[in-house]
Design a protein around this motif. Structure first.
Motif, PDB file in Angstrom:
ATOM      1  N   THR A 240      29.449  53.901  43.245  1.00  0.00           N
ATOM      2  CA  THR A 240      30.565  53.905  42.790  1.00  0.00           C
ATOM      3  C   THR A 240      31.533  53.924  43.915  1.00  0.00           C
ATOM      4  O   THR A 240      32.842  53.283  44.054  1.00  0.00           O
ATOM      5  CB  THR A 240      31.431  55.045  41.716  1.00  0.00           C
ATOM      6  N   ILE A 241      31.385  54.621  44.991  1.00  0.00           N
ATOM      7  CA  ILE A 241      32.174  54.615  46.086  1.00  0.00           C
ATOM      8  C   ILE A 241      32.458  53.384  46.625  1.00  0.00           C
ATOM      9  O   ILE A 241      33.334  53.009  47.083  1.00  0.00           O
ATOM     10  CB  ILE A 241      31.201  55.711  47.307  1.00  0.00           C
ATOM     11  N   VAL A 242      31.342  52.435  46.968  1.00  0.00           N
ATOM     12  CA  VAL A 242      31.588  51.221  47.450  1.00  0.00           C
ATOM     13  C   VAL A 242      31.898  50.275  46.561  1.00  0.00           C
ATOM     14  O   VAL A 242      32.405  49.337  46.938  1.00  0.00           O
ATOM     15  CB  VAL A 242      30.084  50.805  48.385  1.00  0.00           C
ATOM     16  N   ASN A 243      31.339  50.307  45.258  1.00  0.00           N
ATOM     17  CA  ASN A 243      31.598  49.316  44.219  1.00  0.00           C
ATOM     18  C   ASN A 243      33.233  49.432  43.942  1.00  0.00           C
ATOM     19  O   ASN A 243      33.828  48.284  43.547  1.00  0.00           O
ATOM     20  CB  ASN A 243      30.958  49.729  43.027  1.00  0.00           C
ATOM     21  N   LEU A 244      33.762  50.735  43.929  1.00  0.00           N
ATOM     22  CA  LEU A 244      35.282  50.524  43.447  1.00  0.00           C
ATOM     23  C   LEU A 244      36.288  49.731  44.703  1.00  0.00           C
ATOM     24  O   LEU A 244      36.931  49.160  44.285  1.00  0.00           O
ATOM     25  CB  LEU A 244      35.634  52.122  43.377  1.00  0.00           C
ATOM     26  N   ALA A 245      35.916  50.037  45.816  1.00  0.00           N
ATOM     27  CA  ALA A 245      36.409  49.337  46.929  1.00  0.00           C
ATOM     28  C   ALA A 245      36.249  47.623  46.694  1.00  0.00           C
ATOM     29  O   ALA A 245      37.259  46.952  46.858  1.00  0.00           O
ATOM     30  CB  ALA A 245      35.844  49.614  48.143  1.00  0.00           C
ATOM     31  N   ALA A 246      35.082  47.206  46.300  1.00  0.00           N
ATOM     32  CA  ALA A 246      34.986  45.952  46.132  1.00  0.00           C
ATOM     33  C   ALA A 246      35.764  45.268  44.923  1.00  0.00           C
ATOM     34  O   ALA A 246      36.529  44.194  45.046  1.00  0.00           O
ATOM     35  CB  ALA A 246      33.512  45.545  46.054  1.00  0.00           C
ATOM     36  N   ILE A 247      35.664  46.096  43.910  1.00  0.00           N
ATOM     37  CA  ILE A 247      36.454  45.768  42.617  1.00  0.00           C
ATOM     38  C   ILE A 247      37.962  45.623  42.935  1.00  0.00           C
ATOM     39  O   ILE A 247      38.671  44.690  42.551  1.00  0.00           O
ATOM     40  CB  ILE A 247      36.261  46.794  41.563  1.00  0.00           C
ATOM     41  N   ASN A 248      38.534  46.780  43.718  1.00  0.00           N
ATOM     42  CA  ASN A 248      39.845  46.785  44.071  1.00  0.00           C
ATOM     43  C   ASN A 248      40.415  45.637  44.804  1.00  0.00           C
ATOM     44  O   ASN A 248      41.256  45.019  44.644  1.00  0.00           O
ATOM     45  CB  ASN A 248      39.979  47.932  44.499  1.00  0.00           C
ATOM     46  N   ALA A 249      39.406  45.234  45.621  1.00  0.00           N
ATOM     47  CA  ALA A 249      39.766  43.949  46.655  1.00  0.00           C
ATOM     48  C   ALA A 249      40.076  42.688  45.575  1.00  0.00           C
ATOM     49  O   ALA A 249      40.677  41.791  46.147  1.00  0.00           O
ATOM     50  CB  ALA A 249      38.612  43.692  47.731  1.00  0.00           C
ATOM     51  N   ILE A 250      39.250  42.766  44.744  1.00  0.00           N
ATOM     52  CA  ILE A 250      39.199  41.598  43.888  1.00  0.00           C
ATOM     53  C   ILE A 250      40.423  41.384  43.023  1.00  0.00           C
ATOM     54  O   ILE A 250      41.626  40.577  42.621  1.00  0.00           O
ATOM     55  CB  ILE A 250      38.134  41.211  42.920  1.00  0.00           C
ATOM     56  N   VAL A 251      40.794  42.780  42.092  1.00  0.00           N
ATOM     57  CA  VAL A 251      41.838  42.761  41.280  1.00  0.00           C
ATOM     58  C   VAL A 251      43.185  42.882  41.738  1.00  0.00           C
ATOM     59  O   VAL A 251      44.082  42.663  41.307  1.00  0.00           O
ATOM     60  CB  VAL A 251      41.586  44.127  40.225  1.00  0.00           C
ATOM     61  N   THR A 252      43.379  43.222  43.113  1.00  0.00           N
ATOM     62  CA  THR A 252      44.674  43.329  43.680  1.00  0.00           C
ATOM     63  C   THR A 252      44.882  41.779  44.544  1.00  0.00           C
ATOM     64  O   THR A 252      46.092  41.577  44.929  1.00  0.00           O
ATOM     65  CB  THR A 252      44.796  44.445  44.838  1.00  0.00           C
ATOM     66  N   ASP A 253      43.903  40.844  44.291  1.00  0.00           N
ATOM     67  CA  ASP A 253      44.591  39.591  44.610  1.00  0.00           C
ATOM     68  C   ASP A 253      45.533  38.876  43.863  1.00  0.00           C
ATOM     69  O   ASP A 253      45.511  38.798  42.612  1.00  0.00           O
ATOM     70  CB  ASP A 253      43.355  38.793  44.715  1.00  0.00           C
ATOM     71  N   PRO A 254      46.851  38.479  44.591  1.00  0.00           N
ATOM     72  CA  PRO A 254      47.861  38.304  43.730  1.00  0.00           C
ATOM     73  C   PRO A 254      47.779  36.930  43.017  1.00  0.00           C
ATOM     74  O   PRO A 254      48.368  36.750  42.008  1.00  0.00           O
ATOM     75  CB  PRO A 254      49.081  38.193  44.649  1.00  0.00           C
ATOM     76  N   GLU A 255      46.622  36.181  43.529  1.00  0.00           N
ATOM     77  CA  GLU A 255      46.368  34.793  42.874  1.00  0.00           C
ATOM     78  C   GLU A 255      45.790  34.889  41.443  1.00  0.00           C
ATOM     79  O   GLU A 255      45.826  34.095  40.560  1.00  0.00           O
ATOM     80  CB  GLU A 255      45.665  33.816  43.832  1.00  0.00           C
ATOM     81  N   LEU A 256      45.012  36.159  41.194  1.00  0.00           N
ATOM     82  CA  LEU A 256      44.156  36.401  39.964  1.00  0.00           C
ATOM     83  C   LEU A 256      45.306  36.487  39.033  1.00  0.00           C
ATOM     84  O   LEU A 256      44.964  36.139  37.771  1.00  0.00           O
ATOM     85  CB  LEU A 256      43.574  37.507  40.194  1.00  0.00           C
TER      86      LEU A 256
END
Length: 149
Positions: A61-77
């Protein structure tokens, strides 16, 4: 604003790696209150058939959460983070995470859909070690609650 469904199928290659150490595993086991000796004692881990200390299953979860956050904070999404809730999480392992692993995540947006005024985004992360050996697959479903009338 609904999520941009054209993001379905996007793949995000590893941006960094995460070095797994005994100390990080111990800290995580302490944080979740798990006293299992295979998470702390190399001899106990070897007696259980592992080459060294292993990590608790939710450690990634430590590394997975960082990857998820990088996607969901993309303003284009178009995801409104303040309206997001975690709908589901799954982990499947080829082998445990162990001391010395260098974790690399490739993250996928498998599906984006709208239902009953809410948006759903299904994410998958393939986690491998530095040599490319598959360690685990994680799946997460995030729900973005619709605007209330």
């Amino acid at each position: 604003m609904p999520l941009d469904e054209s993001f379905t199928g996007r793949v995000y290659p590893p941006q960094t790696s995460y070095e797994v150490s005994r100390e990080k595993i111990r800290e995580f086991a302490d944080a979740i209150g798990d006293e299992n000796p295979v998470y702390r004692d190399p001899e106990a881990a070897r007696a259980a058939g592992h080459p060294d200390v292993i990590a608790p299953p939710t450690f990634i979860t430590i590394v997975n959460l960082a990857a998820i956050n990088a996607i969901v904070t993309d303003p284009e999404l178009g995801l409104d983070y303040s309206r997001m809730v975690h709908g589901d999480q799954q982990f499947s392992y080829s082998r445990p995470v162990r001391v010395g692993d260098r974790l690399l995540l490739t993250t996928h947006i498998d599906k984006i859909m709208a239902r009953a005024g809410n948006d759903f985004i299904n994410l998958r992360a393939e986690i491998a070690d530095g040599e490319g050996e598959h360690i685990a697959t994680t799946r997460a479903q995030l729900v973005v609650r619709g605007e209330e009338a």
